[in-house]
Design an enzyme around this catalytic site. Structure first.
Site, PDB file in Angstrom:
ATOM      1  N   GLU A  32     -53.351  -7.469  21.961  1.00  0.00           N
ATOM      2  CA  GLU A  32     -53.612  -6.721  20.735  1.00  0.00           C
ATOM      3  C   GLU A  32     -53.412  -7.617  19.524  1.00  0.00           C
ATOM      4  O   GLU A  32     -52.455  -8.376  19.445  1.00  0.00           O
ATOM      5  CB  GLU A  32     -52.749  -5.458  20.641  1.00  0.00           C
ATOM      6  CG  GLU A  32     -51.258  -5.658  20.622  1.00  0.00           C
ATOM      7  CD  GLU A  32     -50.485  -4.340  20.571  1.00  0.00           C
ATOM      8  OE1 GLU A  32     -50.896  -3.382  21.242  1.00  0.00           O
ATOM      9  OE2 GLU A  32     -49.470  -4.291  19.855  1.00  0.00           O
ATOM     10  N   CYS A  33     -54.349  -7.543  18.609  1.00  0.00           N
ATOM     11  CA  CYS A  33     -54.333  -8.246  17.333  1.00  0.00           C
ATOM     12  C   CYS A  33     -54.209  -9.758  17.543  1.00  0.00           C
ATOM     13  O   CYS A  33     -55.189 -10.419  17.868  1.00  0.00           O
ATOM     14  CB  CYS A  33     -53.247  -7.680  16.424  1.00  0.00           C
ATOM     15  SG  CYS A  33     -53.544  -8.026  14.665  1.00  0.00           S
TER      16      CYS A  33
END
Length: 470
Positions: A336-337
């Site tokens: 994520e990210c």
């Protein structure tokens, strides 16, 4: 019925000094020999890092949007187990919640869910008698919020403090628990996404936390603070138990979790859920490790600041190759990210892992906000149709923003949007998730790791550190 002495540190707005006061209180109370449980309202990863340094135990988040209001008290009690007192730092202004959703996820909302007294940190600079009107307004806005004390910050002099105290005594009815002078020693440096994480500052961060503790100890009536915290009534809730949320898989698969300065954004409950789901959680630092931990059957790469370490990450070709080989072998990956950026072909023109056919770069635009999303395709993290609540927070752009099999679909004011990549064994997205709000994510990922582990034959290593299929 469970109880822990507790209070919430709030402010009229961002920038008033909540982090300085909350971290200083945690450090000052810990210096008295108390076990202090630190908490942060909202999704922020950085403030809990400073809290953890001050308390010597994990800083934990209490986010009513991502985890649901019903889980706030149980999560609090889980984090506060064995503590003498808990300090909860608020987010933004006291009554600022999720956009367009009233009080949801605001500091006031969490304070009510915890039945905790609130201490308001007020920036005293550039005002004197007007401070009483400000505090009176906050104290009377919502009768269910017990604003029980004020700590004045950035006070210029003894005379200034006297004027502020007299005004509050006359016009607000809220006691002053302390007054902090302006001090450059406790300043924490910032950059494009807020404060610099404590993990990146090492000795400097430890000194900043110690200075905050000293300032608060010298400026705040700690006995009054403790007395106030002890007025919090019992909570009609049981502590959150990760083992009650998931069923363990067989085989105890080893799941490597990226950490260190480049990937410092994580929620403690995510790892606890993976452990409860039967996995062995093994941290590693992509800035320094040349291969994945031996026997890796699943890989989690969370958020952080890879853009600041892009040269080091790119220069670690051995680990990039190992991750690419792990993905090619079918190893399950959840990113994520920052993890999304790391898995792409390039970040700011330098090669990354090449697992995803995407490039990323820094931008001037801040993307920020809560999101409600639905999984559009099956992945190791979430079967299609899984609904989650998460948070987006970055100044980078990814091209394309979604693959042929997008990870998520969500609706924004500008219209529907697809985002991320659910490419077979890889789930990668900008969306930050707190797995306590959707514990089946941990179950799904642990099961995927167990399945990969079971299909890995003898588990022989090919230099990636991971188990590979024969």
């Amino acid at each position: 019925m469970s109880s822990t002495p507790r209070l919430v540190v709030a402010a009229p707005s961002s920038g008033a000094g909540k982090t300085t006061v909350a971290t200083g209180l945690i450090a000052a109370l810990a210096a008295r020999g108390l076990a202090v449980s630190p908490h942060k309202v909202g999704p922020d990863y950085i403030d809990p890092g400073y809290h953890a340094l001050a308390a010597g135990r994990p800083g934990r988040n209490l986010d009513a949007f991502m985890c649901g209001p019903e889980r706030i008290a149980p999560l609090f009690l889980h984090g506060a187990a064995g503590a003498d007192v808990a300090v909860v730092e608020g987010v933004m202004g006291l009554f600022d919640g999720a956009s367009g959703r009233g009080e949801l996820a605001s500091t006031a909302h969490v304070a009510k869910l915890l039945r905790a007294p609130v201490v308001l940190v007020v920036d005293g600079s550039s005002q004197s008698r007007s401070v009483a009107a400000l505090v009176h307004g906050f104290a009377s806005w919502d009768p269910q919020v017990r604003l029980a004390g004020v700590i004045l910050n950035r006070v210029a002099s003894d005379r200034h403090e006297q004027l502020l105290r007299e005004a509050l005594e006359e016009g607000s009815g809220v006691p002053v628990l302390g007054a902090l002078r302006r001090s450059a020693a406790v300043a924490t440096p910032s950059r494009h996404l807020g404060l610099i994480p404590a993990v990146e500052r090492s000795a400097e961060a430890l000194k900043a936390v110690a200075d905050m503790g000293s300032l608060v100890a010298a400026s705040v009536d700690l006995d009054a603070v403790l007395e106030l915290a002890r007025t919090a009534p019992d909570l009609d809730a049981e502590p959150w138990d990760p083992s009650a949320e998931v069923a363990p898989v067989a085989g105890r698969p080893r799941i490597a979790v990226a950490g260190g300065a480049a990937f410092s954004f994580s929620y403690a409950e995510n790892a606890e859920l993976l452990g409860a789901a039967g996995a062995e959680v093994v941290p590693f630092d992509p800035l320094h490790a040349s291969e994945l931990p031996q026997g890796t059957a699943g890989l989690v790469v969370g958020g952080g600041f890879p853009e600041l370490y892009v040269r080091e990450l790119s220069g670690n070709a051995a680990l990039r190759s190992a991750i690419s080989a792990f993905a090619a072998a079918g190893g399950p990956i959840a990113a994520e990210c920052a993890g999304l950026l790391y898995l792409g072909r390039e970040l700011d023109g330098l090669p990354m892992c090449g697992v995803l056919d995407a490039t990323a770069r820094m931008t001037e635009r801040l993307t920020l906000g809560y999101r409600e999303a639905v999984a559009l395709h099956d992945s190791p993290l979430a079967p299609a149709g899984t609904r989650v609540r998460g948070h987006e927070f970055h100044r980078t752009g990814c091209e394309p923003g979604a693959g042929d099999r997008p990870a998520w679909g969500w609706r924004l004011p500008a219209g529907p949007r697809t985002e991320g990549f659910a490419d077979g064994n890889v789930h990668a997205s900008y969306l930050h998730l707190h797995w306590a709000g959707t514990p089946e994510l941990a179950s799904s990922f642990a099961a995927a790791a167990a399945a990969f582990d079971a299909g890995a034959g003898s588990g022989s290593s090919t230099g990636t550190g991971a188990r590979t299929r024969p």
